[in-house]
Write an enzyme that holds these catalytic residues in place. Structure first.
Site, PDB file in Angstrom:
ATOM      1  N   ASN A 133     -17.390  -6.593  -0.679  1.00 51.29           N
ATOM      2  CA  ASN A 133     -16.591  -6.088   0.439  1.00 51.29           C
ATOM      3  C   ASN A 133     -16.604  -4.572   0.562  1.00 51.29           C
ATOM      4  OD1 ASN A 133     -15.802  -8.834   0.339  1.00 51.29           O
ATOM      5  ND2 ASN A 133     -13.878  -8.305   1.332  1.00 51.29           N
ATOM      6  N   ASP A 175       0.833  -1.213   0.000  1.00 44.86           N
ATOM      7  CA  ASP A 175       0.000   0.000   0.000  1.00 44.86           C
ATOM      8  C   ASP A 175       0.867   1.262   0.000  1.00 44.86           C
ATOM      9  OD1 ASP A 175      -1.988  -1.984   0.469  1.00 44.86           O
ATOM     10  OD2 ASP A 175      -1.773  -1.706   2.634  1.00 44.86           O
ATOM     11  N   GLU A 219     -11.197  -0.671  -3.876  1.00 40.96           N
ATOM     12  CA  GLU A 219     -10.486  -0.092  -2.733  1.00 40.96           C
ATOM     13  C   GLU A 219      -9.253   0.650  -3.222  1.00 40.96           C
ATOM     14  OE1 GLU A 219      -9.455  -3.476  -0.292  1.00 40.96           O
ATOM     15  OE2 GLU A 219      -7.667  -3.928  -1.476  1.00 40.96           O
ATOM     16  N   HIS A 259      -2.983  -1.240  -5.334  1.00 46.19           N
ATOM     17  CA  HIS A 259      -2.940  -0.234  -4.274  1.00 46.19           C
ATOM     18  C   HIS A 259      -1.874   0.810  -4.585  1.00 46.19           C
ATOM     19  CE1 HIS A 259      -4.568   0.766  -0.218  1.00 46.19           C
ATOM     20  NE2 HIS A 259      -3.717   1.747  -0.475  1.00 46.19           N
ATOM     21  N   ARG A 261       4.510  -8.299  -0.471  1.00 51.49           N
ATOM     22  CA  ARG A 261       4.002  -7.322  -1.427  1.00 51.49           C
ATOM     23  C   ARG A 261       4.976  -6.144  -1.381  1.00 51.49           C
ATOM     24  NH1 ARG A 261      -2.082  -6.345   0.323  1.00 51.49           N
ATOM     25  NH2 ARG A 261      -1.108  -6.473   2.381  1.00 51.49           N
TER      26      ARG A 261
END
Length: 317
Positions: free
Chosen positions: A155, A13, A192, A256, A289
């Site tokens: 979600n 992120d 998101e 992200h 990640r």
């Protein structure tokens, strides 16, 4: 200029802010327990810059677990960190219990300054909410985030509202996007991690979709810069992802993202991705990640072309 890929390991992120004196980097850490900032005068300098912890989660309370997706913004002379946190790691009704928070610092240096007590950012629905970002547009301040509407399957959807101050909504939220295409609903139905960039006469919002494994990818929304951002009919949504897994390059689940520019002002896509698909257990607890950077360009029609995620290389070519 090019950078090693990964750029910074085990940081998901990722968010990079170019400010007056250089670059600030903030991201989720694998332990999900703190907020840390790096600063460097140059973009490449972030790789070896010291990570300074500016806030650590308390042992108990509403924001004592799973500190996710922080962003650092400079708003009207104040430093603001937006992040999401939960009271526990417990899943209820298929979702974690995250809500959104803001930290504010009035000092010049966010790494050494005094951060005020945590403030919750309230929205009309008290539900799973995360991944807030900020942007200034048309002389107004805007808050853009992901949230679960109990009346809508999936979600999370994307919502936009005008801000009264960095931690208080001024307008009623408008839902900009919900998972509807197959590529947004692989594993989980997710919209998101929004990020905003302006180019020419358009404002673009990228966002991440689907589960956080190899299905994770970027979608995009756009609106004319003169249009009212709260007018849902003014927005356009791409029916296809704009940045996705490259099996040839062994880059899986890119997403992200945030945006920055290099020292020459060239646009840079900041994102995370893994270099393998064999994840043991919940992908959430896999730390690999990694933060990655790549240049992108603009097509003749004014839309961004992000290309494909480049393969790993540890030396700068």
């Amino acid at each position: 200029m090019s950078w090693p890929n990964p750029f910074i390991t085990q940081r998901a992120d990722p968010f990079i802010l170019r400010h007056a004196d250089g670059y600030y980097f903030i991201a989720s850490v694998p332990e999900y327990d703190r907020l840390e900032i790096r600063f460097a005068p140059t973009l490449a300098g972030l790789i070896d810059a010291q990570a300074v912890t500016v806030w650590h989660k308390p042992d108990t309370g509403p924001f004592s677990a799973l500190i996710w997706a922080p962003e650092l913004h400079h708003i009207n002379g104040q430093w603001v960190i937006y992040f999401a946190a939960a009271p526990t790691r417990e899943i209820k009704d298929g979702l974690f219990q995250h809500r959104m928070y803001a930290l504010v610092c009035n000092d010049a240096d966010p790494l050494s300054g005094n951060w005020q007590p945590c403030r919750r950012v309230h929205t009309p629905i008290d539900s799973f909410a995360l991944d807030a970002t900020y942007f200034a547009h048309q002389g107004k301040h805007w808050y853009l985030w992901a949230q679960k509407d109990p009346a809508i399957p999936g979600n999370s959807n994307l919502y936009l509202a005008e801000l009264l101050n960095p931690w208080t909504l001024k307008s009623a939220p408008v839902m900009l996007s919900r998972p509807e295409y197959e590529w947004e609903c692989a594993g989980f139905s997710v919209n998101e991690g929004p990020a905003v960039i302006q180019h020419g006469d358009k404002l673009f919002v990228t966002y991440s979709a689907s589960a956080t494994d190899e299905n994770y990818c970027l979608g995009i929304l756009s609106i004319d810069i003169l249009a009212d951002p709260l007018n849902l009919s003014a927005w356009r949504k791409s029916a296809r992802p704009v940045f996705a897994t490259s099996w040839d390059n062994q880059q899986y689940g890119p997403g992200h993202n945030s945006f920055t520019v290099d020292e020459a002002g060239r646009d840079v896509l900041v994102y995370h991705a893994r270099n393998y698909t064999e994840i043991e257990g919940d992908p959430l607890w896999d730390p690999n990640r990694h933060t990655r950077l790549k240049y992108f360009h603009w097509r003749e029609d004014g839309t961004p072309d992000f290309g494909v995620p480049p393969a790993d290389h540890t030396s700068v070519p």
